[in-house]
Design a protein around this motif. Structure first.
Motif, PDB file in Angstrom:
ATOM      1  N   LEU A  22       0.851  -1.187   0.000  1.00  0.00           N
ATOM      2  CA  LEU A  22       0.000   0.000   0.000  1.00  0.00           C
ATOM      3  C   LEU A  22       0.888   1.239   0.000  1.00  0.00           C
ATOM      4  CD1 LEU A  22      -2.837  -0.790   2.572  1.00  0.00           C
ATOM      5  CD2 LEU A  22      -2.981  -0.742   0.095  1.00  0.00           C
ATOM      6  N   VAL A  23       1.022   1.843  -1.162  1.00  0.00           N
ATOM      7  CA  VAL A  23       1.771   3.087  -1.315  1.00  0.00           C
ATOM      8  C   VAL A  23       0.927   3.965  -2.219  1.00  0.00           C
ATOM      9  CG1 VAL A  23       3.899   4.183  -2.112  1.00  0.00           C
ATOM     10  CG2 VAL A  23       3.989   1.909  -1.079  1.00  0.00           C
ATOM     11  N   CYS A  24       0.703   5.204  -1.802  1.00  0.00           N
ATOM     12  CA  CYS A  24      -0.158   6.087  -2.585  1.00  0.00           C
ATOM     13  C   CYS A  24       0.597   6.716  -3.759  1.00  0.00           C
ATOM     14  CB  CYS A  24      -0.776   7.167  -1.699  1.00  0.00           C
ATOM     15  SG  CYS A  24       0.344   8.494  -1.207  1.00  0.00           S
ATOM     16  N   THR A  25      -0.168   7.199  -4.709  1.00  0.00           N
ATOM     17  CA  THR A  25       0.410   7.794  -5.915  1.00  0.00           C
ATOM     18  C   THR A  25       1.219   9.047  -5.601  1.00  0.00           C
ATOM     19  OG1 THR A  25      -1.705   8.923  -6.279  1.00  0.00           O
ATOM     20  CG2 THR A  25      -1.319   6.878  -7.502  1.00  0.00           C
ATOM     21  N   ARG A  26       0.828   9.773  -4.591  1.00  0.00           N
ATOM     22  CA  ARG A  26       1.573  10.991  -4.221  1.00  0.00           C
ATOM     23  C   ARG A  26       2.982  10.632  -3.744  1.00  0.00           C
ATOM     24  NH1 ARG A  26       1.225  16.381  -4.446  1.00  0.00           N
ATOM     25  NH2 ARG A  26       2.129  17.462  -2.693  1.00  0.00           N
ATOM     26  N   CYS A  27       3.098   9.564  -2.963  1.00  0.00           N
ATOM     27  CA  CYS A  27       4.422   9.153  -2.471  1.00  0.00           C
ATOM     28  C   CYS A  27       5.281   8.560  -3.576  1.00  0.00           C
ATOM     29  CB  CYS A  27       4.268   8.165  -1.313  1.00  0.00           C
ATOM     30  SG  CYS A  27       3.698   8.975   0.204  1.00  0.00           S
ATOM     31  N   ILE A  28       4.659   8.000  -4.602  1.00  0.00           N
ATOM     32  CA  ILE A  28       5.419   7.513  -5.748  1.00  0.00           C
ATOM     33  C   ILE A  28       5.945   8.700  -6.549  1.00  0.00           C
ATOM     34  CG2 ILE A  28       5.233   6.320  -7.978  1.00  0.00           C
ATOM     35  CD1 ILE A  28       5.312   4.406  -5.600  1.00  0.00           C
ATOM     36  N   GLU A  29       5.079   9.685  -6.763  1.00  0.00           N
ATOM     37  CA  GLU A  29       5.459  10.840  -7.572  1.00  0.00           C
ATOM     38  C   GLU A  29       6.389  11.793  -6.833  1.00  0.00           C
ATOM     39  OE1 GLU A  29       3.336  14.279 -10.316  1.00  0.00           O
ATOM     40  OE2 GLU A  29       2.100  12.785  -9.325  1.00  0.00           O
ATOM     41  N   PHE A  30       6.108  12.032  -5.548  1.00  0.00           N
ATOM     42  CA  PHE A  30       6.894  12.970  -4.730  1.00  0.00           C
ATOM     43  C   PHE A  30       7.280  12.315  -3.408  1.00  0.00           C
ATOM     44  CE2 PHE A  30       3.679  15.481  -7.079  1.00  0.00           C
ATOM     45  CZ  PHE A  30       4.514  16.204  -7.899  1.00  0.00           C
ATOM     46  N   PRO A  31       8.187  11.330  -3.429  1.00  0.00           N
ATOM     47  CA  PRO A  31       8.531  10.650  -2.170  1.00  0.00           C
ATOM     48  C   PRO A  31       9.202  11.601  -1.189  1.00  0.00           C
ATOM     49  CG  PRO A  31       9.991   9.945  -3.931  1.00  0.00           C
ATOM     50  CD  PRO A  31       8.945  10.827  -4.555  1.00  0.00           C
ATOM     51  N   PRO A  32       8.802  11.540   0.079  1.00  0.00           N
ATOM     52  CA  PRO A  32       9.486  12.356   1.082  1.00  0.00           C
ATOM     53  C   PRO A  32      10.972  11.997   1.101  1.00  0.00           C
ATOM     54  CG  PRO A  32       7.502  11.343   1.985  1.00  0.00           C
ATOM     55  CD  PRO A  32       7.742  10.729   0.645  1.00  0.00           C
ATOM     56  N   ALA A  33      11.824  12.981   1.247  1.00  0.00           N
ATOM     57  CA  ALA A  33      13.274  12.763   1.191  1.00  0.00           C
ATOM     58  C   ALA A  33      13.740  11.731   2.213  1.00  0.00           C
ATOM     59  CB  ALA A  33      14.006  14.076   1.408  1.00  0.00           C
ATOM     60  N   SER A  34      13.101  11.699   3.376  1.00  0.00           N
ATOM     61  CA  SER A  34      13.543  10.795   4.432  1.00  0.00           C
ATOM     62  C   SER A  34      13.248   9.330   4.134  1.00  0.00           C
ATOM     63  CB  SER A  34      12.897  11.182   5.763  1.00  0.00           C
ATOM     64  OG  SER A  34      11.481  11.078   5.639  1.00  0.00           O
ATOM     65  N   VAL A  35      12.298   9.063   3.222  1.00  0.00           N
ATOM     66  CA  VAL A  35      11.950   7.671   2.933  1.00  0.00           C
ATOM     67  C   VAL A  35      11.941   7.362   1.438  1.00  0.00           C
ATOM     68  CG1 VAL A  35      10.615   7.311   5.034  1.00  0.00           C
ATOM     69  CG2 VAL A  35       9.487   8.172   2.982  1.00  0.00           C
ATOM     70  N   GLY A  36      12.394   8.271   0.620  1.00  0.00           N
ATOM     71  CA  GLY A  36      12.369   8.077  -0.821  1.00  0.00           C
ATOM     72  C   GLY A  36      13.025   6.791  -1.280  1.00  0.00           C
ATOM     73  N   HIS A  37      14.057   6.374  -0.580  1.00  0.00           N
ATOM     74  CA  HIS A  37      14.750   5.145  -0.963  1.00  0.00           C
ATOM     75  C   HIS A  37      13.907   3.903  -0.708  1.00  0.00           C
ATOM     76  CE1 HIS A  37      15.457   5.554   3.329  1.00  0.00           C
ATOM     77  NE2 HIS A  37      15.693   4.264   3.364  1.00  0.00           N
ATOM     78  N   LEU A  38      12.851   3.998   0.099  1.00  0.00           N
ATOM     79  CA  LEU A  38      11.985   2.858   0.386  1.00  0.00           C
ATOM     80  C   LEU A  38      10.925   2.642  -0.688  1.00  0.00           C
ATOM     81  CD1 LEU A  38      11.374   3.432   4.192  1.00  0.00           C
ATOM     82  CD2 LEU A  38      12.987   1.863   3.130  1.00  0.00           C
ATOM     83  N   VAL A  39      10.656   3.666  -1.482  1.00  0.00           N
ATOM     84  CA  VAL A  39       9.615   3.591  -2.505  1.00  0.00           C
ATOM     85  C   VAL A  39      10.246   3.172  -3.820  1.00  0.00           C
ATOM     86  CG1 VAL A  39       7.784   4.852  -3.689  1.00  0.00           C
ATOM     87  CG2 VAL A  39       8.334   5.397  -1.327  1.00  0.00           C
ATOM     88  N   THR A  40      10.264   1.891  -4.043  1.00  0.00           N
ATOM     89  CA  THR A  40      10.839   1.383  -5.285  1.00  0.00           C
ATOM     90  C   THR A  40       9.805   0.582  -6.039  1.00  0.00           C
ATOM     91  OG1 THR A  40      11.639  -0.605  -4.170  1.00  0.00           O
ATOM     92  CG2 THR A  40      13.170   1.252  -4.355  1.00  0.00           C
ATOM     93  N   ARG A  41       9.782   0.780  -7.322  1.00  0.00           N
ATOM     94  CA  ARG A  41       8.838   0.049  -8.155  1.00  0.00           C
ATOM     95  C   ARG A  41       9.571  -1.132  -8.654  1.00  0.00           C
ATOM     96  NH1 ARG A  41       5.217   3.773 -11.798  1.00  0.00           N
ATOM     97  NH2 ARG A  41       3.509   3.645 -10.388  1.00  0.00           N
TER      98      ARG A  41
END
Length: 67
Positions: free
Chosen positions: A48-67
């Motif tokens: 469960l990851v929203c489209t906003r976090c895919i498009e604009f991942p927060p800098a502190s967790v951006g490395h966790l959002v991988t497709r």
């Protein structure tokens, strides 16, 4: 009709029961400012990851959002 993986079905069920985005913790009832939806690619992986976090991942967790 498209076949959906068990992981995706379970993720959708979590969302329906009030599950939150793994990154920003938004929900079906409390979306991100400006709106968001569940990212289909991540749902198919059972996440469960929203489209906003895919498009604009927060800098502190951006490395966790991988497709």
């Amino acid at each position: 009709m498209r076949s959906v993986s068990l992981a995706a079905q379970q993720a959708l069920e979590r969302a329906r029961r009030g599950g939150a985005c793994e990154v920003c913790h938004c929900t079906e009832r409390r979306a991100c400012p400006g709106g968001c939806a569940w990212d289909e690619t991540m749902l198919l992986k059972g996440r469960l990851v929203c489209t906003r976090c895919i498009e604009f991942p927060p800098a502190s967790v951006g490395h966790l959002v991988t497709r």
